[in-house]
Design a protein around this motif. Sequence first.
Motif, PDB file in Angstrom:
ATOM      1  N   ALA A 153       0.832  -1.197   0.000  1.00  0.00           N
ATOM      2  CA  ALA A 153       0.000   0.000   0.000  1.00  0.00           C
ATOM      3  C   ALA A 153       0.874   1.257   0.000  1.00  0.00           C
ATOM      4  O   ALA A 153       2.040   1.233   0.399  1.00  0.00           O
ATOM      5  CB  ALA A 153      -0.907  -0.004   1.225  1.00  0.00           C
ATOM      6  N   ALA A 154       0.277   2.340  -0.442  1.00  0.00           N
ATOM      7  CA  ALA A 154       0.999   3.613  -0.485  1.00  0.00           C
ATOM      8  C   ALA A 154       1.512   3.965   0.917  1.00  0.00           C
ATOM      9  O   ALA A 154       0.747   3.921   1.890  1.00  0.00           O
ATOM     10  CB  ALA A 154       0.089   4.718  -1.001  1.00  0.00           C
ATOM     11  N   PRO A 155       2.801   4.318   1.044  1.00  0.00           N
ATOM     12  CA  PRO A 155       3.357   4.610   2.365  1.00  0.00           C
ATOM     13  C   PRO A 155       3.061   6.033   2.817  1.00  0.00           C
ATOM     14  O   PRO A 155       2.726   6.902   2.002  1.00  0.00           O
ATOM     15  CB  PRO A 155       4.864   4.430   2.146  1.00  0.00           C
ATOM     16  CG  PRO A 155       5.062   4.853   0.725  1.00  0.00           C
ATOM     17  CD  PRO A 155       3.824   4.389  -0.013  1.00  0.00           C
ATOM     18  N   ILE A 156       3.198   6.260   4.100  1.00  0.00           N
ATOM     19  CA  ILE A 156       3.239   7.612   4.648  1.00  0.00           C
ATOM     20  C   ILE A 156       4.699   8.050   4.627  1.00  0.00           C
ATOM     21  O   ILE A 156       5.581   7.339   5.109  1.00  0.00           O
ATOM     22  CB  ILE A 156       2.682   7.661   6.077  1.00  0.00           C
ATOM     23  CG1 ILE A 156       1.228   7.174   6.096  1.00  0.00           C
ATOM     24  CG2 ILE A 156       2.768   9.083   6.637  1.00  0.00           C
ATOM     25  CD1 ILE A 156       0.654   7.032   7.510  1.00  0.00           C
ATOM     26  N   VAL A 157       4.965   9.201   4.049  1.00  0.00           N
ATOM     27  CA  VAL A 157       6.331   9.709   3.915  1.00  0.00           C
ATOM     28  C   VAL A 157       6.613  10.675   5.059  1.00  0.00           C
ATOM     29  O   VAL A 157       5.791  11.543   5.372  1.00  0.00           O
ATOM     30  CB  VAL A 157       6.525  10.400   2.559  1.00  0.00           C
ATOM     31  CG1 VAL A 157       7.927  11.001   2.458  1.00  0.00           C
ATOM     32  CG2 VAL A 157       6.277   9.415   1.417  1.00  0.00           C
ATOM     33  N   PHE A 158       7.799  10.523   5.663  1.00  0.00           N
ATOM     34  CA  PHE A 158       8.219  11.386   6.777  1.00  0.00           C
ATOM     35  C   PHE A 158       9.547  12.053   6.418  1.00  0.00           C
ATOM     36  O   PHE A 158      10.489  11.371   5.993  1.00  0.00           O
ATOM     37  CB  PHE A 158       8.431  10.577   8.060  1.00  0.00           C
ATOM     38  CG  PHE A 158       7.180   9.957   8.631  1.00  0.00           C
ATOM     39  CD1 PHE A 158       6.515  10.559   9.697  1.00  0.00           C
ATOM     40  CD2 PHE A 158       6.676   8.772   8.111  1.00  0.00           C
ATOM     41  CE1 PHE A 158       5.365   9.986  10.223  1.00  0.00           C
ATOM     42  CE2 PHE A 158       5.535   8.188   8.640  1.00  0.00           C
ATOM     43  CZ  PHE A 158       4.873   8.796   9.698  1.00  0.00           C
ATOM     44  N   THR A 159       9.629  13.370   6.597  1.00  0.00           N
ATOM     45  CA  THR A 159      10.901  14.075   6.457  1.00  0.00           C
ATOM     46  C   THR A 159      10.894  15.295   7.359  1.00  0.00           C
ATOM     47  O   THR A 159       9.878  16.001   7.447  1.00  0.00           O
ATOM     48  CB  THR A 159      11.161  14.510   5.004  1.00  0.00           C
ATOM     49  OG1 THR A 159      12.434  15.179   4.936  1.00  0.00           O
ATOM     50  CG2 THR A 159      10.088  15.452   4.495  1.00  0.00           C
ATOM     51  N   PRO A 160      12.006  15.583   8.049  1.00  0.00           N
ATOM     52  CA  PRO A 160      12.107  16.812   8.826  1.00  0.00           C
ATOM     53  C   PRO A 160      12.822  17.917   8.051  1.00  0.00           C
ATOM     54  O   PRO A 160      13.126  18.968   8.609  1.00  0.00           O
ATOM     55  CB  PRO A 160      12.948  16.378  10.029  1.00  0.00           C
ATOM     56  CG  PRO A 160      13.879  15.351   9.450  1.00  0.00           C
ATOM     57  CD  PRO A 160      13.112  14.654   8.337  1.00  0.00           C
ATOM     58  N   GLN A 217       3.517   1.773  13.416  1.00  0.00           N
ATOM     59  CA  GLN A 217       3.192   0.452  13.959  1.00  0.00           C
ATOM     60  C   GLN A 217       1.798   0.441  14.563  1.00  0.00           C
ATOM     61  O   GLN A 217       1.047  -0.531  14.404  1.00  0.00           O
ATOM     62  CB  GLN A 217       4.259   0.051  14.984  1.00  0.00           C
ATOM     63  CG  GLN A 217       5.617  -0.227  14.348  1.00  0.00           C
ATOM     64  CD  GLN A 217       6.739  -0.385  15.355  1.00  0.00           C
ATOM     65  OE1 GLN A 217       6.680   0.158  16.467  1.00  0.00           O
ATOM     66  NE2 GLN A 217       7.780  -1.117  14.987  1.00  0.00           N
ATOM     67  N   ARG A 218       1.418   1.520  15.247  1.00  0.00           N
ATOM     68  CA  ARG A 218       0.073   1.596  15.817  1.00  0.00           C
ATOM     69  C   ARG A 218      -1.003   1.686  14.736  1.00  0.00           C
ATOM     70  O   ARG A 218      -2.095   1.130  14.882  1.00  0.00           O
ATOM     71  CB  ARG A 218      -0.038   2.799  16.759  1.00  0.00           C
ATOM     72  CG  ARG A 218       0.698   2.630  18.073  1.00  0.00           C
ATOM     73  CD  ARG A 218       0.265   3.715  19.039  1.00  0.00           C
ATOM     74  NE  ARG A 218       0.976   3.645  20.302  1.00  0.00           N
ATOM     75  CZ  ARG A 218       0.727   4.450  21.338  1.00  0.00           C
ATOM     76  NH1 ARG A 218      -0.219   5.376  21.236  1.00  0.00           N
ATOM     77  NH2 ARG A 218       1.414   4.332  22.459  1.00  0.00           N
ATOM     78  N   LEU A 219      -0.691   2.405  13.659  1.00  0.00           N
ATOM     79  CA  LEU A 219      -1.665   2.569  12.579  1.00  0.00           C
ATOM     80  C   LEU A 219      -1.705   1.372  11.649  1.00  0.00           C
ATOM     81  O   LEU A 219      -2.639   1.228  10.857  1.00  0.00           O
ATOM     82  CB  LEU A 219      -1.329   3.826  11.759  1.00  0.00           C
ATOM     83  CG  LEU A 219      -1.539   5.183  12.432  1.00  0.00           C
ATOM     84  CD1 LEU A 219      -0.969   6.300  11.559  1.00  0.00           C
ATOM     85  CD2 LEU A 219      -3.019   5.443  12.708  1.00  0.00           C
ATOM     86  N   GLY A 220      -0.679   0.523  11.719  1.00  0.00           N
ATOM     87  CA  GLY A 220      -0.581  -0.591  10.796  1.00  0.00           C
ATOM     88  C   GLY A 220      -0.318  -0.146   9.371  1.00  0.00           C
ATOM     89  O   GLY A 220      -0.802  -0.762   8.411  1.00  0.00           O
ATOM     90  N   ARG A 221       0.477   0.936   9.213  1.00  0.00           N
ATOM     91  CA  ARG A 221       0.747   1.503   7.895  1.00  0.00           C
ATOM     92  C   ARG A 221       2.218   1.338   7.522  1.00  0.00           C
ATOM     93  O   ARG A 221       3.081   1.210   8.380  1.00  0.00           O
ATOM     94  CB  ARG A 221       0.407   3.000   7.871  1.00  0.00           C
ATOM     95  CG  ARG A 221      -1.005   3.357   8.264  1.00  0.00           C
ATOM     96  CD  ARG A 221      -2.034   2.904   7.263  1.00  0.00           C
ATOM     97  NE  ARG A 221      -1.871   3.540   5.962  1.00  0.00           N
ATOM     98  CZ  ARG A 221      -2.829   4.216   5.339  1.00  0.00           C
ATOM     99  NH1 ARG A 221      -4.022   4.348   5.902  1.00  0.00           N
ATOM    100  NH2 ARG A 221      -2.620   4.733   4.147  1.00  0.00           N
ATOM    101  N   ARG A 222       2.477   1.387   6.223  1.00  0.00           N
ATOM    102  CA  ARG A 222       3.843   1.397   5.723  1.00  0.00           C
ATOM    103  C   ARG A 222       4.377   2.817   5.718  1.00  0.00           C
ATOM    104  O   ARG A 222       3.608   3.782   5.602  1.00  0.00           O
ATOM    105  CB  ARG A 222       3.887   0.820   4.295  1.00  0.00           C
ATOM    106  CG  ARG A 222       3.565  -0.653   4.294  1.00  0.00           C
ATOM    107  CD  ARG A 222       3.462  -1.316   2.937  1.00  0.00           C
ATOM    108  NE  ARG A 222       3.779  -0.542   1.773  1.00  0.00           N
ATOM    109  CZ  ARG A 222       4.783  -0.824   0.925  1.00  0.00           C
ATOM    110  NH1 ARG A 222       5.598  -1.846   1.181  1.00  0.00           N
ATOM    111  NH2 ARG A 222       4.964  -0.116  -0.161  1.00  0.00           N
ATOM    112  N   GLY A 223       5.695   2.946   5.840  1.00  0.00           N
ATOM    113  CA  GLY A 223       6.273   4.271   5.905  1.00  0.00           C
ATOM    114  C   GLY A 223       7.584   4.375   5.157  1.00  0.00           C
ATOM    115  O   GLY A 223       8.283   3.375   4.926  1.00  0.00           O
ATOM    116  N   LEU A 224       7.925   5.617   4.779  1.00  0.00           N
ATOM    117  CA  LEU A 224       9.193   5.913   4.119  1.00  0.00           C
ATOM    118  C   LEU A 224       9.824   7.103   4.815  1.00  0.00           C
ATOM    119  O   LEU A 224       9.213   8.180   4.894  1.00  0.00           O
ATOM    120  CB  LEU A 224       8.964   6.217   2.641  1.00  0.00           C
ATOM    121  CG  LEU A 224      10.198   6.540   1.806  1.00  0.00           C
ATOM    122  CD1 LEU A 224      11.130   5.341   1.735  1.00  0.00           C
ATOM    123  CD2 LEU A 224       9.794   6.988   0.397  1.00  0.00           C
TER     124      LEU A 224
END
Length: 464
Positions: free
Chosen positions: A274-281, A300-307
């Motif tokens: 699935a489409a990930p949630i992207v994180f950048t500061p 991990q709590r949301l059960g989502r993929r991330g980048l």
Amino acid sequence: MPMTQPVMFQPKPSGACTQTSSPLVILASTGTGGDIFPFITLGQGLLERGLRVLLLVPAFHEAIVLAAGLPCQTFGTHDEWQALLNDPDLWDERKGWGVLWNGLLPHLHAIRHIVQSLPADQSCVVLAHPLMVPMAALARSARPDLRIVCACLAPANLCSSHDMLAAGSLRIPAWMPTSWRQGLWKLIHKTLIDPLTLPGLNAARRQHSLPTVPHFFEHIFTAPDAALGLFPAWYASAQPDWPTAFAAGDFVSTALTGQAPFSPELAQFLANGAAPIVFTPGTGHQHAARYFNTALKTLQRLGRRGLFVTPHVAQVPERLPASVMWQAHVPFSALLPRAAALVHHGGIGTTADAFRAGIPQLIVPFAYDQFDNGLRAKRLGVADVLLAKRLSVRRMQQQLAHLLDSHAVDQACGAIAQKMAQQPALPWLLDRTEAVLFAHQPVNSAATDAPALDETAQYQPERA
């Protein structure tokens, strides 16, 4: 003053250069990637139009300017800028200005040295990042007729008391009287900005018999001949206390020509789930370990993929599950349309990238214009704001869950993406930039207006 000259602009001999030859456009910027990329894009466009272009940037950014094929001159050293990035106070909303200014202070004569090297009959103009305006104004001691245009990357650069959404992390309520907001700005400048900046600036000005500057930001607003907003009017409309000679522009894409496509690993990651949630500061932030730790637990709590996107891998958790990937650099123009959401610091370029992609944003501001950008995106219905100093797994989880599940947010994201797609293309912005640089632009006009310049509307810039 240490100066490097990787592709130093070589002025023509005096006899071969006349006022009818192409003028030199000095694009002067400082800061992190989001401050440099717009100037590179504009520089590439102006160069392709046959103008003579020279980028002046910190030595730390030399490689990306050269890779973009632009003539470049640098100030400072790579180690000096790295020391600045190493300072955690850089991302403190109160102390950050001092860190940035102290990094610039030893190099305030950089633009002056460039214009001194030019033949007397070589015309020259400067397009300057707001923090580079004092440097450009110093150059007027060598060339009093130097035309300076301030490139305002974000509305917060203009310090309006009318459309004032935030003072750092303090949100300004709509009911607050303008007089109170004016008083708040005066307090901020008097206690936080002027004491850090004016002693060094005025010492440099005294070396060339220039008048003392009483207020730092007032100097930034009054020294230029004009200002160009690198954001559209629908994002922030012109205010009564903005510079009189202000021209509305548009967002500048952060997509650089020649950027590498996705790595094979990233392409496979995107294709396999699935489409990930992207994180950048942000590209320059290297003190965000807490941010990434919070992001991992939230995913991990949301059960989502991330980048996770950052060039500073040391701040990323050492062990990432298969559902989370780290990348040093990824072109957001290609990545974000394949993302579920973007969690970021609120840099203006990153905010605009998410607008184009039509995805929700959770903005976690640390300092500078990030607070204002976050609230503007929230006002448009496409984002929420979580202050970095209030960062927690619970808050991040709750706000992301709302953004991802809200039909209203989804509709707003689609509307803003459509608005972005309908904005004028880069050639229009280059027309606008040329017009402002060479004094035949409209001022205080809507984004698509193109009347002749009303010279009577110009304010008088500070002169030597």
